[in-house]
Write an enzyme that holds these catalytic residues in place. Sequence first.
Site, PDB file in Angstrom:
ATOM      1  N   ASP A 208      14.636 -39.604  -5.881  1.00 35.94           N
ATOM      2  CA  ASP A 208      13.489 -40.010  -6.694  1.00 35.94           C
ATOM      3  C   ASP A 208      13.436 -39.132  -7.939  1.00 35.94           C
ATOM      4  O   ASP A 208      13.953 -38.000  -7.949  1.00 35.94           O
ATOM      5  CB  ASP A 208      12.180 -39.888  -5.911  1.00 35.94           C
ATOM      6  CG  ASP A 208      11.019 -40.547  -6.647  1.00 35.94           C
ATOM      7  OD1 ASP A 208      11.170 -41.715  -7.059  1.00 35.94           O
ATOM      8  OD2 ASP A 208       9.969 -39.910  -6.820  1.00 35.94           O
TER       9      ASP A 208
ATOM     10  N   GLU B  75      10.780 -38.176 -11.573  1.00 40.38           N
ATOM     11  CA  GLU B  75       9.550 -38.340 -12.336  1.00 40.38           C
ATOM     12  C   GLU B  75       9.914 -38.193 -13.808  1.00 40.38           C
ATOM     13  O   GLU B  75      10.854 -37.457 -14.162  1.00 40.38           O
ATOM     14  CB  GLU B  75       8.488 -37.322 -11.925  1.00 40.38           C
ATOM     15  CG  GLU B  75       8.051 -37.410 -10.475  1.00 40.38           C
ATOM     16  CD  GLU B  75       7.400 -38.725 -10.102  1.00 40.38           C
ATOM     17  OE1 GLU B  75       6.879 -39.425 -11.011  1.00 40.38           O
ATOM     18  OE2 GLU B  75       7.410 -39.070  -8.902  1.00 40.38           O
TER      19      GLU B  75
ATOM     20  N   GLU C  62      -1.122 -39.995 -19.682  1.00 35.42           N
ATOM     21  CA  GLU C  62      -1.056 -40.991 -18.597  1.00 35.42           C
ATOM     22  C   GLU C  62       0.071 -40.683 -17.615  1.00 35.42           C
ATOM     23  O   GLU C  62      -0.035 -40.968 -16.421  1.00 35.42           O
ATOM     24  CB  GLU C  62      -0.902 -42.405 -19.162  1.00 35.42           C
ATOM     25  CG  GLU C  62       0.300 -42.631 -20.069  1.00 35.42           C
ATOM     26  CD  GLU C  62       0.006 -42.381 -21.536  1.00 35.42           C
ATOM     27  OE1 GLU C  62       0.712 -42.973 -22.376  1.00 35.42           O
ATOM     28  OE2 GLU C  62      -0.933 -41.603 -21.828  1.00 35.42           O
TER      29      GLU C  62
ATOM     30  N   HIS D 231       2.002 -37.921 -12.055  1.00 36.90           N
ATOM     31  CA  HIS D 231       2.797 -36.941 -11.297  1.00 36.90           C
ATOM     32  C   HIS D 231       2.259 -35.511 -11.362  1.00 36.90           C
ATOM     33  O   HIS D 231       2.778 -34.632 -10.668  1.00 36.90           O
ATOM     34  CB  HIS D 231       4.264 -36.973 -11.713  1.00 36.90           C
ATOM     35  CG  HIS D 231       4.511 -36.895 -13.196  1.00 36.90           C
ATOM     36  ND1 HIS D 231       4.038 -35.876 -13.989  1.00 36.90           N
ATOM     37  CD2 HIS D 231       5.205 -37.720 -14.028  1.00 36.90           C
ATOM     38  CE1 HIS D 231       4.435 -36.063 -15.232  1.00 36.90           C
ATOM     39  NE2 HIS D 231       5.145 -37.181 -15.290  1.00 36.90           N
TER      40      HIS D 231
ATOM     41  N   HIS E 134       2.420 -38.361  -7.437  1.00 32.41           N
ATOM     42  CA  HIS E 134       3.703 -39.012  -7.187  1.00 32.41           C
ATOM     43  C   HIS E 134       4.837 -38.046  -7.527  1.00 32.41           C
ATOM     44  O   HIS E 134       5.600 -38.251  -8.474  1.00 32.41           O
ATOM     45  CB  HIS E 134       3.828 -40.291  -8.023  1.00 32.41           C
ATOM     46  CG  HIS E 134       2.974 -41.406  -7.528  1.00 32.41           C
ATOM     47  ND1 HIS E 134       3.463 -42.457  -6.785  1.00 32.41           N
ATOM     48  CD2 HIS E 134       1.647 -41.627  -7.639  1.00 32.41           C
ATOM     49  CE1 HIS E 134       2.480 -43.286  -6.479  1.00 32.41           C
ATOM     50  NE2 HIS E 134       1.353 -42.806  -6.991  1.00 32.41           N
TER      51      HIS E 134
END
Length: 239
Positions: free
Chosen positions: A9, A11, A54, A59, A156
């Site tokens: 994953d 970000e 935003e 995250h 996240h």
Amino acid sequence: MNTRQIILDTETTGLYPNSGDRLVEFAGLEMINRKFTENSLHLYVHPERDMPAEAAAVHGITIEQLEEKNAPVFAKVGQEIADYLRGAELIIHNAKFDVGFLDMEFRRMGLPPIDELGCTITDTLAMAREMFPGQKVSLDALCNRFDVDRSKRVYHGALIDCELLGEVYLAMTRGQFDLMADSGSEEAEQVHAVAEIKRPARLKVIQADETELSAHEAYLDALDKAVGGACLWRGEAGA
């Protein structure tokens, strides 16, 4: 099964790798034979640009935090990431997004893209859409479906999302590995031997007792919960 798998994953600063957005966090968890190893890779990366509010709201990563961590720019860690991924099967939720950013970052360094590193991609988002058509298939929704605890997930983050996705992936694919894949194993040979035992022409039918029926109902209830409605077996039983 000896395939090296990496739950992956990232970000980023935004949604568009070809419009100036950059990667700010990378996480990979290695799995071999469906068991996690200690060979994980987790890095924060300075994007060499600002962090939109935003994105930080999603995250929780700010430029100030990255600078406090002395986070390197991607050019300093790109080769390490490429070497880590090389030849592995990458398990990613919405793979197009993460692969798009990694390929963009690799391209800026003159490194080969993911497909030239000998990697294969398994997109759990596509898997979930096929398994549960018309239903929510976000990582949060899948955690709820498979009773994966996500209480520690405040933002996240790439690392926590990898940990959750690993559990979800194992739950999604468990049925594929419940049967013996190795036909040469001792257990498989025993099953094969049993299968060749000649059965009598007529078999005595033994009806399930109340305890067994109750256990069966409990199992169907669990299936109902897993699929968010009436499971296929219950539907057929009532047909």
